[in-house]
Write an enzyme that holds these catalytic residues in place. Structure first.
Site, mmCIF file in Angstrom:
data_model
loop_
_atom_site.group_PDB
_atom_site.id
_atom_site.type_symbol
_atom_site.label_atom_id
_atom_site.label_comp_id
_atom_site.label_asym_id
_atom_site.label_seq_id
_atom_site.Cartn_x
_atom_site.Cartn_y
_atom_site.Cartn_z
ATOM 1 N N ASN A 103 11.379 5.249 2.598
ATOM 2 C CA ASN A 103 12.790 5.334 2.236
ATOM 3 C C ASN A 103 13.549 4.088 2.663
ATOM 4 O OD1 ASN A 103 14.881 6.857 1.009
ATOM 5 N ND2 ASN A 103 15.728 7.268 3.032
ATOM 6 N N PHE A 104 13.044 3.381 3.698
ATOM 7 C CA PHE A 104 13.720 2.189 4.197
ATOM 8 C C PHE A 104 13.145 0.903 3.618
ATOM 9 C CE2 PHE A 104 14.448 5.053 7.978
ATOM 10 C CZ PHE A 104 15.757 5.310 7.652
ATOM 11 N N ASP A 116 9.155 -1.075 1.883
ATOM 12 C CA ASP A 116 7.755 -0.975 1.454
ATOM 13 C C ASP A 116 6.816 -1.071 2.646
ATOM 14 O OD1 ASP A 116 8.494 -0.825 -1.240
ATOM 15 O OD2 ASP A 116 8.665 -3.011 -1.365
ATOM 16 N N VAL A 117 5.566 -0.595 2.419
ATOM 17 C CA VAL A 117 4.517 -0.656 3.438
ATOM 18 C C VAL A 117 3.406 -1.559 2.907
ATOM 19 C CG1 VAL A 117 2.907 0.658 4.861
ATOM 20 C CG2 VAL A 117 5.097 1.677 4.181
ATOM 21 N N ASP A 119 8.431 16.511 12.314
ATOM 22 C CA ASP A 119 7.986 16.407 10.919
ATOM 23 C C ASP A 119 6.466 16.437 10.848
ATOM 24 O OD1 ASP A 119 8.258 16.273 8.224
ATOM 25 O OD2 ASP A 119 8.765 14.156 8.128
ATOM 26 N N ILE A 126 0.808 -1.216 0.000
ATOM 27 C CA ILE A 126 0.000 0.000 0.000
ATOM 28 C C ILE A 126 0.843 1.269 0.000
ATOM 29 C CG2 ILE A 126 -1.990 -1.087 1.129
ATOM 30 C CD1 ILE A 126 -0.992 0.011 3.771
ATOM 31 N N GLY A 127 2.155 1.156 -0.048
ATOM 32 C CA GLY A 127 2.983 2.355 -0.065
ATOM 33 C C GLY A 127 4.456 1.991 -0.061
ATOM 34 N N LYS A 177 5.126 -1.694 8.167
ATOM 35 C CA LYS A 177 6.274 -1.059 7.522
ATOM 36 C C LYS A 177 7.436 -2.050 7.543
ATOM 37 C CE LYS A 177 5.532 3.872 8.439
ATOM 38 N NZ LYS A 177 6.122 5.100 9.017
#
Length: 839
Positions: free
Chosen positions: A590-591, A593-594, A702, A586-587, A609
């Site tokens: 940077n480290f 996939d989700v 952030d 689903i996404g 994650k």
């Protein structure tokens, strides 16, 4: 070199000469520079003597030829007798004629002897003269080459020491700057980033130069010892043998001359006897006795200077004990260099040893000096190998220690996860899932009373079968690939221990971590038979090895003294990777996939994650930082953590699956239907979540619409804690990489200083995003231009339709001075009160 056949009668004095060579040789008494110069002078004198002899023999040959011609002329003249017919039958005439014929025979014999001396003996003398010059030149070249080794290594030691001092001075300068900017002043930004990088490089280079200096000193000591005790003696011994062989050949030339010049007359016999007597006095073994005795008694030169190759202790005085004199530094800065050096030296030593083996017939072709050099090379490499192996042996099975002597912030900011803007699928509301129940494991056994034994008959006791197929992952004290920093946090008391895995140079290693006089980490060693051990006995499984160490009460290694007392089980939020089923992607971050996932035990849908296996260990620590922060939070406006999977790769963070995905995407997709009441409610939810985080001393760093999620009934939840810090004030120590410029407060951009009031600034930008329904802050301005305008006092105008109270709140959040901004409890009260006035 040409050789003469030695008559049997000469063997006795040759044997005596060789005995004298061994008893009184060059290699024993010619160990000074003065003696070396005397050796060269002696050889020059011998060459002059050879030249004199060559000229004299040449003249003698010419004289003999002239004499032969004269005798022949006399013979011819004697045979011309007038009125010979009158002497026919005369015995007197016949006798005279016979005498003249014998005189002619004598002339021919003199001529033959002269030609023999010219073609053979004189040629041998010329060749001897050439070989003598060649031997002198070869000796001088060998002597220069050998002594140059010592000169070169001495100069290299001086250069390396100067290089060491230069890097030490630079290291001190960089450390002082780093302390000034980081420890004392607390300043941040690009300057501190550059200073820290330069300090780390200076520290690494100093350690490497230190190791090179240690090995060079070891090499220099060996070279000096070899030159004095091995190479020069071998050269002198070889050269003395060469010179003695010249003397033998020289003597044989003179012997040939004495034979050729013997005319068999009484006068020549007397001359020959005297000549032979003089020749016989020549004994090769005694040729250099007087010369040597003169050097020993009155002309012994200054002994070879002995240089002291000792480590300058002042070089390591300012290294906090990390660097030791004459000891290799084996740490994370140098361990690969040391191992590389070991891999380089070992094959070279084996090659030298093989060449020295008697089985190698090629050694017969080596000269004495070449053989001595090969032995010296073997000793030098052996000395280096001993130093390197000792350093690695002292390390044993422990993980390498850090090399930097000033602690560097472990949670440095680098690239954080890209924010997920994909819509996360909806899940049905459900009750929180109960914690996973751990299976019966070795922890249960270890917690029960037991009697320590020196070597238990069944290392795992009655509760565990040695032949069991139980995996190491099933053991509650096995923490998978949990990073070292997390492990250190769990081990608090002496004897606390756990087992984990790590990857070094693409090699998986199992590590036992123990709290004992600090934290020690031991790599489980694997035997050739596939068993596991530390320093003691080996076992078929790691479980048996750990049980043995625990029950025996013996130290893991004699050097560390660490004893296992209390196994530390996995924390409640540490899940097994196999308990999570990954479904749809689903996404992407940077480290890694989700994914949308599901818990195997409760069937609960979750968001997962993942961290790519190939990312650096430092990035894995940063990845897990979000889970470490979220695990202690429980608030309806903060995304909930379900667990972290670190039992094996890939590492995963499991969180609640939130209904509507990214707030930014939600705002843009529903801009036409969202009411002012709904927008204010979203701002209230975000304020409630941030008020909770502020009470926990959590700085999000952030906060933005892209990092908030929309749940049931449009509830906003704060998410993505990849940059968060749990402290009242945080100073960025590695620059401002990947910082969201348009959402970040001026003091953070300018000085790297973060507090909760920086999140207040970001909250004002978040409110602007909400009322602009997903707009981009500072439209039309680049990051640089926006930052410049903010510093000059510019503030964004409120989006159309923004309530005046919200506009005033945003402007208060954007006060340049942090102390003039409201805290989140005030912000929540303002927005909650505003929300209650809208219907």
């Amino acid at each position: 070199m040409f050789q003469f056949t030695v008559p049997r009668s000469d063997r006795d004095w040759i044997s005596k000469s060789l005995y004298l060579l061994e008893k009184m040789g060059f290699s024993t008494h010619l160990q000074s520079k003065d003696a070396h110069e005397a050796m060269l002078s002696r050889q020059d004198a011998e060459l002059r003597l050879l030249e004199t002899m060559r000229r004299c023999i040449t003249n003698k040959v010419k004289c003999d030829k002239d004499y032969s011609l004269a005798l022949s002329a006399i013979s011819v003249q004697g045979q011309k007798v007038d009125r010979s017919e009158d002497m026919i039958g005369s015995l007197l005439s016949s006798a005279w004629r016979g005498m003249m014929e014998e005189l002619e025979n004598a002339a021919r014999l003199v001529k033959t002897n002269a030609e023999t001396v010219e073609k053979e003996t004189l040629e041998k003398l010329n060749l001897l003269c050439q070989e003598k010059r060649k031997a002198k030149k070869q000796y001088l070249e060998e002597y220069t080459r050998i002594t140059q080794q010592f000169t070169n290594i001495s100069e290299e030691v001086a250069r390396k020491k100067a290089d060491y001092q230069k890097h030490l001075d630079f290291y001190r300068l960089m450390r002082a700057r780093f302390e000034e900017y980081y420890v004392k002043s607390g300043r941040g930004g690009r300057k501190l980033d550059d200073v820290r990088d330069k300090y780390q490089r200076a520290c690494r280079k100093l350690h490497l130069v230190h190791n090179e200096y240690v090995l060079l000193l070891s090499e220099a000591e060996q070279v000096q010892r070899d030159v004095k005790t091995c190479l020069l003696p071998a050269l002198y011994h070889q050269h003395q043998a060469t010179l003695c062989s010249f003397v033998i050949n020289w003597r044989n030339i003179l012997k040939e001359l004495s034979v050729q010049w013997n005319y068999a007359s009484k006068e020549f016999v007397d001359i020959f006897s005297r000549t032979e007597t003089h020749v016989d006095t020549i004994l090769p073994g005694n040729e250099y006795v007087d010369f040597l005795q003169k050097q020993i008694d009155g002309h012994r030169g200054t002994p070879v200077e002995v240089s002291e190759f000792s480590f300058d202790n002042s070089l390591v005085e300012d290294t906090s004990g990390k660097l030791l004199a004459n000891t290799l530094a084996v740490d994370n800065l140098t361990v690969e260099w040391v191992r590389g050096k070991l891999a380089e030296v070992e094959p070279r030593l084996r090659e030298a040893q093989e060449r020295l083996s008697n089985k190698n017939s090629r050694l017969q072709d080596l000269s004495e000096v070449a053989m001595a050099e090969l032995k010296c090379e073997e000793k030098k490499l052996g000395r280096q190998l001993e130093v390197i192996k000792k350093a690695l042996t002292d390390l044993g099975c422990e993980e390498v220690p850090p090399g930097c002597d000033i602690p560097i912030e472990s949670s440095l900011d680098t690239n954080h996860e890209n924010q997920i803007e994909n819509v996360i699928p909806v899940r049905k509301p459900s009750l929180p899932s109960p914690p996973l129940q751990p299976t019966t494991s070795l922890v249960d056994i270890l917690r029960k009373p037991f009697r320590r034994k020196s070597v238990p008959s069944s290392p795992l006791g009655s509760r565990h079968n040695i032949g069991s197929t139980r995996s190491l992952v099933d053991e509650d004290w096995f923490h998978g690939v949990l990073p070292r920093e997390e492990v250190v946090r769990l081990l608090t008391k002496e004897g606390d221990f756990l087992v984990r895995e790590t990857t070094r140079n693409d090699e998986n290693q199992t590590v036992l971590s123990v709290c004992w006089g600090g934290h020690k980490h031991f790599i489980v060693q694997t035997t050739n038979e596939g068993q596991f051990r530390f320093e003691g006995p080996a076992f078929a499984t790691i479980q048996e090895l750990i049980m043995y160490q625990y029950q025996s009460g013996l130290p893991v290694t004699s050097r560390s003294g660490a004893i296992l007392r209390q196994p530390i089980p996995r924390e409640r939020w540490e899940l097994n990777n196999d308990d999570v089923i990954l479904l749809d992607k689903i996404g992407r971050g940077n480290f890694g996939d989700v994914y949308k996932g599901r818990l195997r035990v409760t069937d609960q849908e979750v968001a997962v994650k993942t961290c790519r296996v190939t990312v650096a260990e430092e990035h894995k620590r940063k990845f897990l930082q979000e889970g470490r922060i979220l695990k202690q939070y429980d608030h309806p406006n903060v995304v909930k953590l379900i667990g972290i999977c670190v039992q094996k790769q890939p590492i995963m963070i499991v969180m609640e699956l939130v209904v509507g995905g990214s707030l930014l995407t939600y705002l843009r997709n529903n801009a036409s239907t969202l009411s002012t009441k709904q927008l204010i409610t979203m701002c209230r939810d975000a304020a409630a979540g941030m008020r909770y985080l502020e009470s926990k001393n959590c700085i999000h760093r952030d906060l933005a619409a892209r990092n908030c999620l929309v749940g049931d009934s449009n509830v906003v939840k704060i998410s993505d804690f990849g940059m968060s810090r749990e402290e009242e004030e945080y100073i960025v120590s590695d620059g401002m990489k990947q910082i969201p410029i348009k959402w970040t407060a001026p003091e953070a951009l300018n000085f790297g200083k973060y507090t909760s009031l920086c999140d207040v600034w970001s909250y004002g930008v978040l409110c602007w995003e909400i009322f602009s329904k997903g707009g981009t802050p500072y439209p039309g301005l680049s990051n640089t231009k926006a930052r410049e305008k903010i510093d000059t006092g510019y503030r964004m105008p409120a989006p159309e339709g923004t309530p005046e109270e919200m506009n005033r709140l945003m402007l208060r959040c954007w006060e340049y001075e942090p102390d003039n901004r409201p805290h989140f409890d005030q912000i929540h009260a303002i927005v909650d009160n505003l929300n209650s006035t809208y219907r």
